[in-house]
Design an enzyme around this catalytic site. Structure first.
Site, short mmCIF file in Angstrom:
data_model
loop_
_atom_site.label_atom_id
_atom_site.label_comp_id
_atom_site.label_asym_id
_atom_site.label_seq_id
_atom_site.Cartn_x
_atom_site.Cartn_y
_atom_site.Cartn_z
N ASP A 257 -95.21 28.63 47.58
CA ASP A 257 -94.24 27.65 47.07
C ASP A 257 -93.86 26.75 48.24
O ASP A 257 -93.28 27.23 49.22
CB ASP A 257 -92.99 28.36 46.54
N ASP B 61 -94.53 32.13 31.28
CA ASP B 61 -93.42 32.80 31.95
C ASP B 61 -92.96 33.95 31.07
O ASP B 61 -92.58 33.73 29.91
CB ASP B 61 -92.25 31.83 32.16
#
Lengths: 208, 250
Positions: free
Chosen positions: B130, B11
């Protein structure tokens, strides 16, 4: 020595450029261009290729005189040329991706979709697969048989003369993954994305 | 034989890694380039950057990170987060990304997937899904899981395959961050429905979770925390998978 990576807007060639620069360091001059004068005068040429067979052939055709220069370089002058992925596929007479498209015709054969055996095999063939070296080739110097290389493709080159095949890989069937005909070399896998072992192949090509 | 892929994900926020690896030999734990290099030297089959930069002013930082990483790492690099249009994709690819992952923009405008897979080739277009479980199946969410869409995940997966996506990166929102394992039902359903490779994501906490993920039919597994925090190294993960007869590149 200078090596030219042909830039004919065939999609993403940054990784090819980066890997050649990494291997060449300052010893060899790497040029990225579509300038046909520079291509003609270089010692070696790399023909990358991403996207569809048709879009790559169209890309070559869109640059006036490019195909003639490549023919002169590889066929008349017999200087070393490395095709990567669709760059290799374009050696064929004909390709069937999107629509029937004429290739460079350097190595007689066709490019058709990998038989996925009714969904048994996922396409694209993406990831690390082992290569089975079937013919001694200078670009495989110090490369062990069954080494892993990185693949991304849905189409395969099927040459008429099986003697040009230098390596295959097992995916649904024995897929041709490297060819060599005199001064013309090609890999279906991406040496530029195949870690140290891939860089070794690039090094072998540079040292030819 | 084609090997299953292990993909560590970093990330990245404002050009820095948010969660760091606990490696002693690391000069700068926040440098994504250095961390990516450790992963690629450790045997990562691909590397994934997720750009979680919130503001537009700092968007440029990811391009710089990708540029530097691609000069040092010679395995495929996927970059996702904030990819809105063809120009974003083009910029990332020019910086040296090999694949770009599209999430919200793919839901809002499926034409983007169609156009970009024609323009750049399906091989570099990954659609990130997602998904969250509901009474009837799974629903997809956008904007980093904040917005519900009412769209069924399986229907969307089929649509994305038709639009030309080369791969699907499927994250279970129920499992993400729990370290309790991938949503195996979801991975099974999607990978048996589409004919393109599926990358399983969300929930991995142990090496057995990686085994389960790959047995579900996914072609690759994405993991962040177990590698970030040095719980397991990539070598340990691969050796474990190999001991369970899962084909991996060692």
């Amino acid at each position: 020595m200078n090596i030219t990576i042909v830039d004919y807007k065939s999609g993403n060639i940054s990784s090819v450029i980066n890997s050649f620069n990494e291997v060449a360091k300052d010893k060899v001059k790497i040029e990225v261009t579509s300038d046909i004068k520079k291509i003609k005068s270089s010692d070696k040429v790399v023909l990358p290729g991403q996207g569809s067979f048709k879009s790559c052939v169209d890309g070559l055709n869109n640059i006036s005189g490019l195909i003639d220069s490549l023919n002169e370089f590889a066929i008349n002058n017999k200087k070393p040329l490395l095709g990567i992925c669709v760059g290799l596929q374009m050696f064929a007479d004909i390709g069937y991706e999107e629509t029937e498209t004429k290739g460079l015709g350097w190595i007689s054969g066709k490019v058709s979709k990998i038989d996925n055996q009714n969904g048994k095999y996922k396409l694209p063939h993406i990831g690390w697969n082992q290569i089975n070296i079937v013919k001694e080739s200078n670009i495989f110097k110090d490369i062990e048989n069954n080494s892993h290389m990185y693949f991304v493709h849905s189409y395969e080159f099927i040459p008429n003369d099986k003697n040009v095949i230098s390596a295959t890989t097992d995916y649904s069937s024995n897929v041709v993954c490297a060819v060599e005909k005199e001064n013309i070399f090609g890999t279906q896998f991406h040496p530029e994305k195949s870690d140290k072992i891939g860089l070794k192949i690039i090094d072998n090509f540079i040292k030819l | 034989m084609l090997k299953n892929r292990i993909i560590p994900c970093l990330d990245v926020k404002n050009g820095r890694v948010v969660k760091g690896i606990n490696f002693v030999d690391l000069k700068d734990a926040g440098d994504p380039v250095e961390q990516a290099k450790i992963y690629s030297d450790g045997g990562a089959d691909e590397i994934c950057f997720l750009d979680i930069t919130a503001s537009n002013e700092n968007r440029e930082t990811i391009f710089d990170v990708v540029k530097k990483t691609s000069k040092k790492c010679f395995v495929p690099l996927t970059v996702g987060g904030g990819v809105r249009n063809v120009n974003d994709i083009s910029k990332l690819l020019n910086c040296g990304a090999d694949k770009v992952s599209i999430n919200t923009a793919a839901v809002e405008n499926s034409k983007l997937v169609e156009e970009s897979s024609i323009k750049f080739g399906s091989q570099c277009i990954v659609v990130a899904i997602d998904a969250k479980k509901n009474e009837t199946g799974w629903e997809i969410f956008t904007h980093g899981g904040r917005n519900s869409t009412g769209i069924n995940a399986l229907d969307f997966a089929i649509k994305m395959e038709k639009c030309g996506a080369g791969e699907l990166l499927v994250t279970s929102m129920d499992k993400d961050g729990t370290q309790s394992g991938y949503d195996i039902d979801l991975m099974k359903k999607i990978s048996s429905t589409v004919n393109i490779p599926v990358i399983a994501s969300g929930g991995v906490g142990t090496l057995d979770h990686l085994v389960e993920g790959l047995k579900s039919g996914a072609s690759a597994v994405l993991a962040a925390s177990i590698f970030h925090y040095g719980t397991y190294s990539l070598t340990e993960a691969k050796q474990y998978l190999a001991s369970k007869n899962i084909p991996v590149r060692i």
